[in-house]
Design a protein around this motif. Structure first.
Motif, PDB file in Angstrom:
ATOM      1  N   UNK A  38       0.721  -1.261  -0.067  1.00 31.16           N
ATOM      2  CA  UNK A  38      -0.107  -0.133   0.078  1.00 31.16           C
ATOM      3  C   UNK A  38       0.820   1.232   0.064  1.00 31.16           C
ATOM      4  N   UNK A  39       0.358   2.407  -0.266  1.00 30.96           N
ATOM      5  CA  UNK A  39       1.172   3.669  -0.205  1.00 30.96           C
ATOM      6  C   UNK A  39       1.630   4.207   1.187  1.00 30.96           C
ATOM      7  N   UNK A  40       2.659   4.793   1.243  1.00 29.58           N
ATOM      8  CA  UNK A  40       3.196   5.157   2.512  1.00 29.58           C
ATOM      9  C   UNK A  40       3.715   6.657   2.141  1.00 29.58           C
ATOM     10  N   UNK A  41       4.284   7.156   3.308  1.00 24.62           N
ATOM     11  CA  UNK A  41       4.990   8.422   3.449  1.00 24.62           C
ATOM     12  C   UNK A  41       6.327   8.047   4.232  1.00 24.62           C
ATOM     13  N   UNK A  42       7.599   8.346   3.785  1.00 21.25           N
ATOM     14  CA  UNK A  42       8.625   8.346   4.526  1.00 21.25           C
ATOM     15  C   UNK A  42       8.851   9.664   5.440  1.00 21.25           C
ATOM     16  N   UNK A  43       8.772   9.293   6.923  1.00 27.15           N
ATOM     17  CA  UNK A  43       8.922  10.410   7.955  1.00 27.15           C
ATOM     18  C   UNK A  43      10.003   9.904   8.636  1.00 27.15           C
ATOM     19  N   UNK A  44      11.190  10.301   8.965  1.00 29.61           N
ATOM     20  CA  UNK A  44      12.056   9.875  10.046  1.00 29.61           C
ATOM     21  C   UNK A  44      12.162   8.534   9.615  1.00 29.61           C
ATOM     22  N   UNK A  45      12.497   7.633  10.557  1.00 36.38           N
ATOM     23  CA  UNK A  45      12.784   6.336  10.781  1.00 36.38           C
ATOM     24  C   UNK A  45      11.527   5.569  10.484  1.00 36.38           C
ATOM     25  N   UNK A  46      10.327   6.150  10.312  1.00 41.29           N
ATOM     26  CA  UNK A  46       9.243   5.587  10.027  1.00 41.29           C
ATOM     27  C   UNK A  46       8.254   5.628   8.798  1.00 41.29           C
ATOM     28  N   UNK A  47       7.448   4.874   8.423  1.00 42.86           N
ATOM     29  CA  UNK A  47       6.538   5.102   7.372  1.00 42.86           C
ATOM     30  C   UNK A  47       5.349   5.312   7.519  1.00 42.86           C
ATOM     31  N   UNK A  48       4.503   6.408   7.286  1.00 44.36           N
ATOM     32  CA  UNK A  48       3.108   6.772   7.395  1.00 44.36           C
ATOM     33  C   UNK A  48       2.491   6.088   6.535  1.00 44.36           C
ATOM     34  N   UNK A  49       1.441   5.107   7.207  1.00 50.30           N
ATOM     35  CA  UNK A  49       0.787   4.153   6.318  1.00 50.30           C
ATOM     36  C   UNK A  49      -0.492   4.977   5.912  1.00 50.30           C
ATOM     37  N   UNK A  50      -0.577   5.209   4.637  1.00 49.76           N
ATOM     38  CA  UNK A  50      -1.788   6.050   4.014  1.00 49.76           C
ATOM     39  C   UNK A  50      -3.046   5.100   3.891  1.00 49.76           C
ATOM     40  N   UNK A  51      -2.817   3.911   3.902  1.00 46.99           N
ATOM     41  CA  UNK A  51      -3.975   2.987   3.855  1.00 46.99           C
ATOM     42  C   UNK A  51      -4.926   3.211   5.129  1.00 46.99           C
ATOM     43  N   UNK A  52      -3.910   2.839   6.260  1.00 46.37           N
ATOM     44  CA  UNK A  52      -4.609   2.925   7.377  1.00 46.37           C
ATOM     45  C   UNK A  52      -4.898   4.548   7.838  1.00 46.37           C
ATOM     46  N   UNK A  53      -4.351   5.304   7.460  1.00 51.56           N
ATOM     47  CA  UNK A  53      -4.821   6.611   7.798  1.00 51.56           C
ATOM     48  C   UNK A  53      -6.267   7.048   6.672  1.00 51.56           C
TER      49      UNK A  53
END
Lengths: 434, 434
Positions: A38-53
C-alpha cells in the motif's frame, strides 16, 4: 516564492533526519510486516501508512481522494490525479505530523499500525512503469563517453539542439535492493573480427535522476513546455546498469539494447516537486557559442527556475570491504546542475511529436557526470575506458564491477536556512552470470 | 507434421474467405454494437463471441479456461496461459464450427448474439502492450536504408551476428483504423547547419510482421532458442510509421526516438502459430561467406522449420483516389522469407541477457523489403530516398505520405493443398499536423 519552512515534527526521528524530515514527505509503496502493499510516506525512521490513515478518515476533501488513490499496490492512480491533489495531501500530512498538531495524541495512539518502523517494512517499485525513456542530458558524460566511442567526434552535431533520448526497457525496472544479474551477451574482443559470447566483462553503473510522469497527454497531442511541470509526479534516483562491451558491439545503428535492458534500479521514494521547490535554480547559462534552444523548448519561467541543485553521490561496497567492515566508498559526487536540458524541456520534447505520456512513465536523465573525474557518474568515465583502475579502501582495484559488488546511489538537497532533504538510497548487488 | 485440413464450416462466409476460413481462427478484442469489449474469433464475415460462448458453457476443460481468460478487454491473460490452452480452445472451436458439428443447431439458434457480423463490431487493440521492441531483421531494408544514411557503410559489421533491435514506444501502439497524426519535430534541412522545427516532410510507413509474446520469463533468466516457440502467442501486421527527416537528424548515437514514437499501427487479429503451421519453411540459407549464428541463436529444428512463407502487401489510397472511386494501389509485395533471423532467434536474443519478456509484449520484425523495388517495404526505399517519385492511378505522384493518405497492409499465406489464410488489414490514415 519559496518560504522557509523549518517546522519540526512530533515524530522525533524526523527532525534532522538526513533524508526524511517533515519538509520531504516522499511517497512510495510498502508492505508492513505480513500485510499487503500500500502507499506510504517516509517520515524520519518510520513510514506513515496512507491506507491505515485513509481508512481512519484522517484526511478530508481532495487530500482524502489522494490518500484513497494510494491504498493499492501502485501510485499510478495517485500520479493520474495531478498536482492539486498531491499538494492537498502534502498540506494535510504536514499539519498532522507537525509539532503542535491537534491530531498528535490520536495518531500516537494508533502506534505501529499507522507508523511502522521503516526497518520492518518491505519497499516496492512505486508504480507500474508504462514506458521508460532514458535521456542523455549529462553533457559531460556525453562528452566523456563520446570521446571513448568516437574519439574524433565526441559530441554529435544534434546534441545541443535535441534533448537526446531513447526508449528503454520498462519490464526490468526494479526497486532498490533487487539484485541484478550480470548479463550474457555478444561482444567483440579487441583485435577480433567475429564476436564472442559470454558474461559481460565491462559491467558498469550510471548515476541518474529519475523522473516519474504524472498526468499524461493523448496520442497526437503535445505538452507545451509551460505546462510540463503539471505532468511530473516526482523524482527518484536511477541506476542505469550498463554492459559496456555489449554496448560497444551492438549499439549501431539503433542504440543500446541488451547492454541496458537486463536491469534498471530506482530508489523507492518519490520525492515531490513541492519538496524540491527550495532547491530549484536557474538553468545554468549555456557556454558561449552554444545555440539557443528552439522555441518549443524555451520558456522564460523554466529558464529562470527549471533546474535543480541536487547533490548526487555514487558509492561502492565490495564483498571484501563488507567482510572487513569497511564503509561504502564514494566514487563520485556530482549534481543535477550538470543537466544540459531541464526536466520540462525533456517532457516538452518527448511529447512534441504526439507521443503519449502516461501516469507511471519513467524518465532517466542520463548519467549526470560533472566536468572533473571526482564527479564522473560511471566507471567507464572514472577509469577512462577501463585503462586507469580506481583503488578502493583495503587496496582492491576496479576497472568495472565484479560479482558481489554493491552500487549505492544517494541524493541530497541543502540550502542555507532550509531543512535538508534526501532521496533515500538506490542500491543493487551484482549477481554472477547464469 | 502438418496435415492437410480442408474442413469446411457451416458458416457459409468462412468457406473460401480470403482471411478467415475455419483453418485460421485468429483471436482479437471486439465490441459488439453497444456492448463492452471482449475476446472473439474471426470466422468468415462474422466474429465468434468468446464471452457469450464461455457464458453459455460451450467449452470444456482447458479450452474453457482459455475462453474464460478472454472475456475481458485484453488477451493478456489468455497469452499468459500458453500454447496448450490455446490449442485446446482452437480444437474445440474447430469442432463447434465445422460442417457436421453436432452443435450447429444450438449455435445457429444463438444467432447474432454469438456470431455478430464483423461489420457491426468495433475492433480494439488485442492486448495491453507491456514493452514494444522493434527489430531490424529485413536485410534488404537494412541494406537499402543503410546505403541512404551511410553510403560508404550500409550494413554495419554487427548486422550478421546480432539480431539488431531497439526498444520502441508501447503507449502509441494503436489498432488498425486509428488515424495517425503527422508529427512535428526537429529536422536539419539540406545544406543547413541549424535545425528547423515543423511538420515532418518525409512521413513514411514500414511493412512489418508483428509478434505477440505469450508466456514470459523472469528477470535474470533467459529463453533458450529451443523453447522460444512456447513463448509466442501469435502474429499480426505492423506499420511502424516513420518520420525520415526527424530520424536522420536525431538518431545518432542512441537510435530513433521521436521519428517513430508518434504511432505504430497493428492489425487487430492475432494469428496463431497453429494456423501458420502449414506455412512454415526452412530458414533460407545464408549467402556464401556470411557467418554462422552463435550457438545461442542456433537450433536445428528452428533452422529446419523456423521461417514463414507469408506474403506481405502494402497499398496506398489517397484522398484523390478515394474521390475518384479508385481502388487502393499496391506499392509493394514482399514476404517474411526476407527475414535474416527467425522469430525464435529474436526471442532467444532478446532474453539472453536476462531481459524479462511478458505476455502482451510486442515485437516488430523490422521492415521486410525484398531485394527488388517491387518488394520495398517503405517509401524511403521505393522512392530511393525521395529522389524518384512513384506514380499512382489517376496520375498523382508521391515521394512521401501526404495528409489524408491511407496506408493498408495485408498478409496472406498460400500453399498447394491447404486452405489459404490472411491476417485481415492494418490500416491508418494520416492526419494533418497540429
Amino acid at each position: 516564492m519559496t518560504q522557509t519552512d523549518n517546522r519540526r515534527s512530533w515524530i522525533a526521528s524526523a527532525n534532522g533526519h538526513p533524508d526524511f524530515p517533515l519538509q520531504n514527505l516522499p511517497l512510495g509503496i510498502f508492505s508492513p510486516a505480513g500485510a499487503t502493499p500500500r502507499g506510504g510516506v517516509a517520515i524520519g525512521d518510520a513510514i506513515f501508512d496512507l491506507k491505515v490513515a485513509s481508512d481512519a478518515g484522517l484526511f478530508s476533501g481532495e487530500a482524502s481522494e489522494a490518500a484513497h488513490a494510494v491504498c493499492g499496490d501502485s501510485l499510478n492512480a495517485f500520479f493520474a490525479l495531478g498536482a492539486s491533489a498531491r499538494r492537498a495531501l502534502r498540506s494535510q500530512l504536514q499539519d498532522l505530523l507537525a509539532e503542535g498538531s491537534a491530531a498528535q495524541a490520536r495518531l500516537e495512539a494508533m502506534g505501529q499500525a499507522l507508523l511502522p518502523a521503516a526497518a520492518t517494512c518491505q519497499l516496492h517499485l512505486p508504480a507500474r512503469v508504462g514506458d521508460y525513456t532514458d535521456f542523455y542530458v549529462g553533457i559531460h558524460h556525453a562528452n566523456n563517453v563520446g570521446r571513448l566511442f568516437r574519439p574524433d567526434n565526441p559530441l554529435l552535431p544534434n546534441y545541443k539542439h535535441v534533448p537526446i533520448g531513447y526508449h528503454a526497457r520498462s519490464s526490468t525496472v526494479c526497486v532498490s535492493g533487487t539484485p541484478v544479474r550480470r548479463p550474457l551477451g555478444q561482444t567483440l574482443p579487441p583485435g577480433q573480427e567475429a564476436p564472442s559470447f559470454g558474461p559481460s566483462k565491462r559491467l558498469d553503473y550510471e548515476l541518474e535522476l529519475g523522473i516519474w510522469i504524472g498526468q499524461g497527454n493523448e496520442m497526437g497531442e503535445a505538452i507545451a513546455i509551460g505546462d510540463a511541470q503539471r505532468h511530473i509526479a516526482g523524482y527518484c534516483l536511477l541506476n542505469d546498469w550498463s554492459a559496456r562491451d555489449v554496448q560497444a558491439w551492438e549499439y549501431q545503428p539503433l542504440g543500446p539494447f541488451l547492454a541496458k535492458n537486463f536491469g534498471t534500479t530506482v530508489s523507492p521514494w518519490v520525492v515531490t516537486a513541492e519538496a524540491l521547490e527550495p532547491f530549484r535554480r536557474a538553468q545554468p547559462a549555456r557556454p558561449e557559442g552554444d545555440p539557443q534552444p528552439l522555441p518549443y523548448l524555451l520558456d522564460e519561467a523554466d529558464q529562470a527556475n527549471g533546474a535543480f541543485d541536487i547533490q548526487l553521490e555514487v558509492l561502492l561496497l565490495t564483498p571484501a570491504m563488507r567482510e572487513q567492515g569497511l564503509a561504502p566508498q564514494r566514487l563520485a559526487l556530482s549534481s543535477t546542475l550538470n543537466m544540459y536540458w531541464t526536466v520540462a524541456q525533456l517532457v516538452a520534447h518527448h511529447s512534441v511529436g504526439g507521443c503519449k505520456l502516461q501516469p507511471g512513465d519513467l524518465f532517466g536523465s542520463g548519467t549526470l557526470s560533472g566536468p572533473e573525474p571526482e564527479a564522473f557518474g560511471s566507471l567507464l568515465e572514472s577509469t577512462f575506458g577501463g585503462k586507469q583502475p580506481i583503488t578502493l579502501p583495503g587496496g582492491e582495484q576496479r576497472t568495472f564491477l565484479q560479482d558481489g559488488d554493491e552500487v549505492i546511489l544517494r541524493a541530497r538537497c541543502e540550502r542555507e536556512g532550509y531543512a535538508s532533504i534526501g532521496f533515500g538510497e538506490c542500491r543493487g548487488v551484482v549477481l554472477a552470470a547464469r
